[in-house]
Design a protein around this motif. Structure first.
Motif, mmCIF file in Angstrom:
data_model
loop_
_atom_site.group_PDB
_atom_site.id
_atom_site.type_symbol
_atom_site.label_atom_id
_atom_site.label_comp_id
_atom_site.label_asym_id
_atom_site.label_seq_id
_atom_site.Cartn_x
_atom_site.Cartn_y
_atom_site.Cartn_z
ATOM 1 N N ASP A 171 -48.728 78.998 61.677
ATOM 2 C CA ASP A 171 -49.404 79.914 61.881
ATOM 3 C C ASP A 171 -49.766 80.239 60.527
ATOM 4 O O ASP A 171 -50.405 82.042 60.705
ATOM 5 C CB ASP A 171 -50.007 81.042 63.285
ATOM 6 N N SER A 226 -50.614 76.911 66.323
ATOM 7 C CA SER A 226 -51.255 76.189 67.468
ATOM 8 C C SER A 226 -52.626 76.386 68.478
ATOM 9 O O SER A 226 -52.720 75.769 68.924
ATOM 10 C CB SER A 226 -50.814 77.890 67.764
ATOM 11 N N HIS A 227 -53.663 77.160 67.608
ATOM 12 C CA HIS A 227 -55.124 76.700 67.984
ATOM 13 C C HIS A 227 -55.728 77.177 66.667
ATOM 14 O O HIS A 227 -54.927 77.457 65.169
ATOM 15 C CB HIS A 227 -55.206 77.430 69.182
ATOM 16 N N SER A 228 -57.245 77.163 67.347
ATOM 17 C CA SER A 228 -58.118 77.463 66.047
ATOM 18 C C SER A 228 -58.415 78.941 65.626
ATOM 19 O O SER A 228 -59.170 78.805 65.376
ATOM 20 C CB SER A 228 -59.260 76.531 66.277
ATOM 21 N N HIS A 229 -58.531 79.550 66.882
ATOM 22 C CA HIS A 229 -58.433 80.873 65.897
ATOM 23 C C HIS A 229 -58.476 81.677 64.560
ATOM 24 O O HIS A 229 -57.523 80.700 64.144
ATOM 25 C CB HIS A 229 -57.767 82.219 67.121
ATOM 26 N N HIS A 278 -54.909 82.335 63.447
ATOM 27 C CA HIS A 278 -54.588 81.536 63.379
ATOM 28 C C HIS A 278 -54.146 80.565 62.058
ATOM 29 O O HIS A 278 -53.490 79.947 61.811
ATOM 30 C CB HIS A 278 -53.845 80.985 65.005
ATOM 31 N N HIS A 321 -53.780 79.533 76.888
ATOM 32 C CA HIS A 321 -54.902 80.363 75.712
ATOM 33 C C HIS A 321 -56.374 79.525 75.993
ATOM 34 O O HIS A 321 -56.803 79.226 76.639
ATOM 35 C CB HIS A 321 -54.433 80.501 74.265
ATOM 36 N N SER A 381 -59.483 78.520 72.425
ATOM 37 C CA SER A 381 -60.076 78.389 71.548
ATOM 38 C C SER A 381 -61.182 78.412 71.090
ATOM 39 O O SER A 381 -62.057 78.030 71.978
ATOM 40 C CB SER A 381 -59.688 76.503 70.799
ATOM 41 N N ASP A 407 -62.913 75.978 73.564
ATOM 42 C CA ASP A 407 -61.639 75.118 74.071
ATOM 43 C C ASP A 407 -62.579 74.293 73.851
ATOM 44 O O ASP A 407 -61.625 72.919 74.189
ATOM 45 C CB ASP A 407 -62.492 75.325 75.533
ATOM 46 N N TRP A 438 -55.249 73.680 72.639
ATOM 47 C CA TRP A 438 -53.945 75.197 72.753
ATOM 48 C C TRP A 438 -52.690 74.205 72.172
ATOM 49 O O TRP A 438 -52.584 74.092 73.281
ATOM 50 C CB TRP A 438 -54.226 76.500 72.151
ATOM 51 N N THR A 479 -50.493 82.766 73.523
ATOM 52 C CA THR A 479 -50.353 83.086 75.050
ATOM 53 C C THR A 479 -50.969 84.084 75.805
ATOM 54 O O THR A 479 -49.892 84.768 75.677
ATOM 55 C CB THR A 479 -49.213 82.066 75.584
#
Length: 402
Positions: free
Chosen positions: A118, A155-158, A161, A246, A248, A256, A260, A278
């Motif tokens: 990340d 881990s995810h799109s935020h 991160h 979580h 996204s 979403d 995530w 999380t």
């Protein structure tokens, strides 16, 4: 030619279906986290009571207008920042992990694998360079100063991160770095101009990785030491995509639509679990001062972490989020507090852990140095040592795990 450029030019990574069938719960085959219309994902547990982004924004604004909100003080000194030191070669005697701020860790595995989790090296975690949460602690180094990056795990799109400028700098400096991302996030990389070196996985899927090279940094004879010959190396790893609780989004229109995940990486006889971002439970609004882990409180928690521990653990090291949790009733479903983090630590069967997801941006209302202090309280409550098992460190600091 720089050392990192030399390394990048001299190795190749092969990613293949795993030769070992990883354990998974019975319900995993039904993919309960997939929306039935095939257009996104959700958290399939009672422990997730989501508030929408507009609801969260409205609640936070109301708290400020009513004078209830805490405004964290970021006046220095806050979290210490030190210049990191990275190993000069792939000769790694022990698992070594360096915190680079927020959820970003650089992990050097025995045997030589180098993994970056990340990475966000921009000043703001935002779609804009001029607006959004701004760092109150500096980055400890630049991407270009990291000698070798073999794999980047997202881990995810935020935005705190996944950062477009950072990813493009990684690709420019480390062109052979391979990106491991949750389901449906590969398209973001393709749209960014990265056309290869991307592996997209669903929860409970895993891949075998082979990294092979002729690397002059590995010296195995006097001739090598004189720089007269190069030594071949081959290393293997297993990278698994695992659940977490979580959400996204990168805009108001894609909530979403991408998955995530937490992740496991195993190489050189060591195994790391990366929690990413999380939640653990869903806690309602309680009267001021009520302990939501008190004996009269019983709120649903996410069962996925115990499944991860039972089916994929134990882990030598867990990188577990401990920050961005206040007010609790707004954020508990998506961000773990230190008490949640200790439960996650035990559920996932991590032998050691380091706290992540704090110390970099003000995202919520807790004071900036509160997470490590509360972590010690949580460890004490559950009969664990306050130091040496689940720790925090300075940004840029490296810890070794035998």
């Amino acid at each position: 030619m720089s050392g990192s450029a030399t390394s990048a030019a001299l190795y190749a990574m092969t990613v293949s279906a795993s030769s070992v069938t990883g354990g998974a719960p019975d319900e995993a085959k039904d993919k309960p986290h997939h929306l039935k219309n095939g257009k996104g994902f959700y958290n399939p547990w009672d422990s997730h009571g989501p508030m929408t982004a507009p609801q969260i924004g409205k609640a936070m604004i109301e708290r400020r207008l009513m004078g209830k909100a805490n405004k964290p003080d970021t006046t220095p000194p806050t979290v210490p920042v030190v210049e990191p030191s990275f190993l000069p070669s792939r000769d790694t005697p022990a698992l070594r992990a360096t915190w680079l701020g927020h959820a970003c860790y650089f992990v050097e595995f025995p045997g030589g694998l180098r993994v970056l989790f990340d990475p966000v090296f921009s000043c703001r975690c935002s779609p804009f360079s001029w607006l959004g949460p701004k760092r109150y602690t500096e980055v400890p180094c630049q991407i270009e100063e990291i000698p070798t990056i073999d794999a980047v795990v997202i881990s995810h799109s935020h935005y705190d991160h996944l950062d477009h400028p950072t990813i493009m700098r990684i690709k420019a400096k480390h062109p052979n770095a391979h990106f491991f991302v949750p389901l449906k996030l590969k398209q973001w990389f393709l749209d960014s101009g990265i056309k290869s070196g991307i592996t997209e996985l669903d929860w409970w899927e895993q891949r075998d990785v082979t990294l092979s090279s002729i690397d002059s940094n590995l010296q195995t004879s006097p001739a090598n030491a004189a720089g007269q010959e190069k030594s071949e190396f081959t290393m293997k790893a297993r990278i698994g995509c695992l659940p977490c609780q979580h959400t996204s989004a990168r805009s108001p229109f894609d909530k979403d639509t991408t998955l995530w995940a937490s992740w496991s990486v195993e190489s050189g006889g060591k195994k790391v679990w990366f929690g990413g971002d999380t939640g653990y439970r869903s806690v309602p609004q309680l009267p001021e001062g009520v302990d939501d882990y008190g004996p009269d409180q019983n709120h649903p928690h996410c069962p996925a972490f115990k499944q991860i521990g039972d089916l994929r653990g134990p882990f030598d090291l867990g990188l577990i989020p401990i920050g961005a949790y206040a007010p609790r009733w707004i954020f508990s479903h998506m961000h773990a507090n230190p008490f949640d983090a200790v439960h996650i630590f035990r559920d996932t069967q991590c032998r050691r852990a380091m706290g992540i997801h704090w110390g970099t941006w003000v995202l919520t209302e807790e004071d900036v140095l509160e997470p490590p202090r509360i972590l010690k309280e949580a460890l004490k409550r559950y009969g664990l040592p306050e130091e040496g098992v689940f720790d925090t460190c300075a940004i840029g600091e490296a810890r070794e795990f035998a």
